[in-house]
Design a protein around this motif. Structure first.
Motif, short mmCIF file in Angstrom:
data_model
loop_
_atom_site.label_atom_id
_atom_site.label_comp_id
_atom_site.label_asym_id
_atom_site.label_seq_id
_atom_site.Cartn_x
_atom_site.Cartn_y
_atom_site.Cartn_z
N UNK A 72 0.87 -1.18 0.00
CA UNK A 72 0.00 0.00 0.00
C UNK A 72 0.90 1.22 0.00
N UNK A 73 0.43 2.29 -0.65
CA UNK A 73 1.21 3.52 -0.75
C UNK A 73 0.33 4.71 -0.39
N UNK A 74 0.91 5.70 0.28
CA UNK A 74 0.17 6.89 0.67
C UNK A 74 0.47 8.05 -0.28
N UNK A 75 -0.30 9.12 -0.13
CA UNK A 75 -0.12 10.29 -0.97
C UNK A 75 1.24 10.96 -0.74
N UNK A 76 1.91 10.63 0.36
CA UNK A 76 3.24 11.17 0.61
C UNK A 76 4.35 10.21 0.21
N UNK A 77 3.97 9.08 -0.39
CA UNK A 77 4.96 8.17 -0.96
C UNK A 77 5.48 7.08 -0.04
N UNK A 78 4.94 6.97 1.17
CA UNK A 78 5.37 5.88 2.06
C UNK A 78 4.72 4.58 1.61
N UNK A 79 5.50 3.50 1.63
CA UNK A 79 5.04 2.21 1.11
C UNK A 79 5.19 1.13 2.17
N UNK A 80 4.11 0.41 2.42
CA UNK A 80 4.15 -0.78 3.28
C UNK A 80 4.05 -2.00 2.38
N UNK A 81 4.96 -2.94 2.54
CA UNK A 81 5.01 -4.13 1.68
C UNK A 81 4.71 -5.38 2.49
N UNK A 82 3.86 -6.23 1.93
CA UNK A 82 3.60 -7.55 2.51
C UNK A 82 4.67 -8.50 1.99
N UNK A 83 5.71 -8.69 2.78
CA UNK A 83 6.89 -9.41 2.31
C UNK A 83 6.57 -10.85 1.90
N UNK A 84 5.73 -11.53 2.67
CA UNK A 84 5.42 -12.93 2.35
C UNK A 84 4.64 -13.04 1.05
N UNK A 85 3.70 -12.12 0.84
CA UNK A 85 2.92 -12.13 -0.40
C UNK A 85 3.83 -11.81 -1.58
N UNK A 86 4.68 -10.82 -1.41
CA UNK A 86 5.61 -10.45 -2.49
C UNK A 86 6.51 -11.62 -2.85
N UNK A 87 7.00 -12.32 -1.84
CA UNK A 87 7.87 -13.47 -2.08
C UNK A 87 7.13 -14.58 -2.81
N UNK A 88 5.89 -14.83 -2.41
CA UNK A 88 5.09 -15.89 -3.04
C UNK A 88 4.91 -15.62 -4.53
N UNK A 89 4.70 -14.35 -4.88
CA UNK A 89 4.49 -14.00 -6.29
C UNK A 89 5.79 -13.65 -7.02
N UNK A 90 6.91 -13.77 -6.34
CA UNK A 90 8.19 -13.50 -6.98
C UNK A 90 8.40 -12.04 -7.33
#
Length: 213
Positions: A72-90
């Motif tokens: 998810x990303x905010x209007x100020x550019x901060x990004x939260x990443x779901x590391x496990x999901x990202x890894x699963x999808x490569x």
């Protein structure tokens, strides 16, 4: 099993306000995550004398499964990443950050639209409650907390009427406190806890923030 706790977001906001009553005083800031979170935050602000604002956030869905948050990303550019999901999808961190960056300008425009052109409330030194209508994975809340933390509030609270236990655990690492009346071990979608979970329009968000709702 009927798991509906709230008639609608306004009712959920009333209940959340009670849970926050001893934590927010007049002059605090309730920041609703659009769009549904703004309706909940409006009730919190009304009942506790808090200022109302918003922060535009966009969930980035996984490939072929937009409902599953990879970031998810905010209007100020901060990004939260779901590391496990990202890894699963490569998906690499670089590719996710690049995708997130594509949305920042649009989110800034949306935030300005919601606030009718005014700048965000200065939350420095204030008690801030970031409010959503529910937390499934907590990814959008995580991104919002990252942004608000940079503005140095006196205290940063994450608040939602209902959340998964997983989300509460995750968010607890980013907020000073998590306030949530209903925490569920089994959690499929936020909408299952509302009788009316119809989509909130941009117009409703604008009217709420302008004090016309």
């Amino acid at each position: 099993m009927d798991r509906q706790y709230f008639s609608n977001r306004a009712e959920a906001g009333v209940e959340l306000a009670e849970a926050l009553r001893n934590k927010l005083s007049p002059g605090a800031v309730a920041i609703g995550i659009p769009r549904g979170g703004v309706v909940v935050a409006l009730e919190v602000a009304r009942r506790l004398g808090a200022l109302l604002d918003t922060l535009a956030v966009k969930k980035i869905g996984a490939p072929f499964n937009e409902e599953l948050a990879v970031a998810a990303v905010t209007e100020e550019g901060d990004v939260a990443i779901e590391e496990e999901v990202a890894s699963f999808y490569g998906l690499s961190r670089e590719s996710i950050m690049a995708e997130a960056a594509r949305h920042v300008e649009q989110l800034r425009r949306r935030g300005m639209l919601y606030r009718s052109g005014r700048e965000p409330i200065d939350v420095s030194g204030k008690v801030v409650a970031v409010v959503d209508d529910g937390l499934a994975t907590g990814t959008t809340m995580a991104a919002a907390l990252m942004t608000l933390r940079r503005h140095r509030p006196a205290r940063l609270i994450a608040a939602a009427p209902v959340a998964s236990a997983t989300a509460v655990s995750k968010i607890g690492q980013l907020a000073d406190e998590v306030v949530c009346p209903y925490v569920e071990e089994e959690f499929y979608a936020v909408g299952e806890f509302y009788r009316d979970f119809s989509q909130v329009s941009d117009e409703v968000v604008v009217r709420a923030l302008a004090g016309r709702l």
